[in-house]
Design an enzyme around this catalytic site. Sequence first.
Site, PDB file in Angstrom:
ATOM      1  N   ASP A  45      -2.466  -6.779  -5.166  1.00 27.50           N
ATOM      2  CA  ASP A  45      -2.541  -8.152  -5.690  1.00 27.50           C
ATOM      3  C   ASP A  45      -1.720  -8.164  -6.982  1.00 27.50           C
ATOM      4  OD1 ASP A  45      -4.677  -9.260  -3.829  1.00 27.50           O
ATOM      5  OD2 ASP A  45      -5.793  -7.612  -4.737  1.00 27.50           O
ATOM      6  N   HIS A  83      -1.951  -8.610  -0.389  1.00 29.76           N
ATOM      7  CA  HIS A  83      -2.739  -9.781   0.010  1.00 29.76           C
ATOM      8  C   HIS A  83      -2.007 -11.033  -0.468  1.00 29.76           C
ATOM      9  CE1 HIS A  83      -6.295  -7.268   0.979  1.00 29.76           C
ATOM     10  NE2 HIS A  83      -5.787  -6.493   0.035  1.00 29.76           N
ATOM     11  N   GLU A  86     -11.252   3.256  -1.394  1.00 33.86           N
ATOM     12  CA  GLU A  86     -10.843   2.667  -2.667  1.00 33.86           C
ATOM     13  C   GLU A  86     -12.060   2.641  -3.588  1.00 33.86           C
ATOM     14  OE1 GLU A  86      -8.903  -1.458  -4.512  1.00 33.86           O
ATOM     15  OE2 GLU A  86      -9.915  -1.515  -2.573  1.00 33.86           O
TER      16      GLU A  86
END
Length: 324
Positions: free
Chosen positions: A268, A10, A189
């Site tokens: 991230d 991301h 997830e």
Amino acid sequence: MPLKAELHCHIEGAAAPELVLRQARKYDADPAPFIRDGAFVWHNFTSFLAAYDFSADLFRSEDDYVLLADHYLTSLARDGAVYSEIFISPDHAKKAGLSPKAYTDALGEGISRARAKTGIEGRMIVTGVRHFGVDAVEQAARFAARSGNPLVAGFGLAGDERIGDYEDFVRAFEIAREAGLGITVHAGELTGWESVAAALDHLRPARIGHGVRAVENPDLVRRIADLGVVLECCPGSNVALGVFPDFASHPLPALRAAGCKVTLNSDDPPYFRTSLKREYEIAAEHFAMNEKALAALTRIAIEAAFVDRRTKSALLARLDRPAR
């Protein structure tokens, strides 16, 4: 260490602490609650989101987004990556006060600058955010379909897996698929194997973002392997967020042994004190993967990349060159 490729990152979550500090000075913002000793500080999912939102809010102009993409892809190339796909969000653009087109074109310019300097190839995957609702996801799909930017190569679904049913988003994915975009979906997830099965049933993705909870159902694992669906695994993220307690518990080796196509990704990265390079190191250290096995994961990633045939062939040729 072999050459690397990444399919799951991301872009707002890829801003390094030093870049965020630079942006904080630019906009006279106080980073103290969120960055300490050169690292992001958070303690649970809520505080992680607070740190993430603080940092994302510091990218407000087209120049900021050019800088962000250029900085990240250049750092990847420095660590031996030849390819990167980044998740981008029209909803972030709107929050920043930019049009989705201006935001996307700025990120594309950053990717192009990094390529000119380092040779790294990059593409963008437009994501709909499921907890923003069905209409917002369909708007994101329509934007992806008509963006006109040659580096927009795919469409995905991100956000809180616990909100909304996958069947609610069928129309959005039909729009993207009709436009010839590659399809990837976050699932498996924070929620269990059922979310992976539902994503396959309703949205028919080529790739699943994370997907690691599929290991809870052996029949589903066999289905993933038989379909050839690629799993965008992010071990560092999974352990940092408590999806699994430690790397010894992580199912990437089991999924791979069952015949699933798996890849390594950073998600991230600075929030989880990782990087794409670190993910390859984790696989070597904790999953007993040698250089040949790691190189095979890079090959899977490039073969699964949402790029044209000529670019894919050129990337695969780079993998086949003898190390210097």
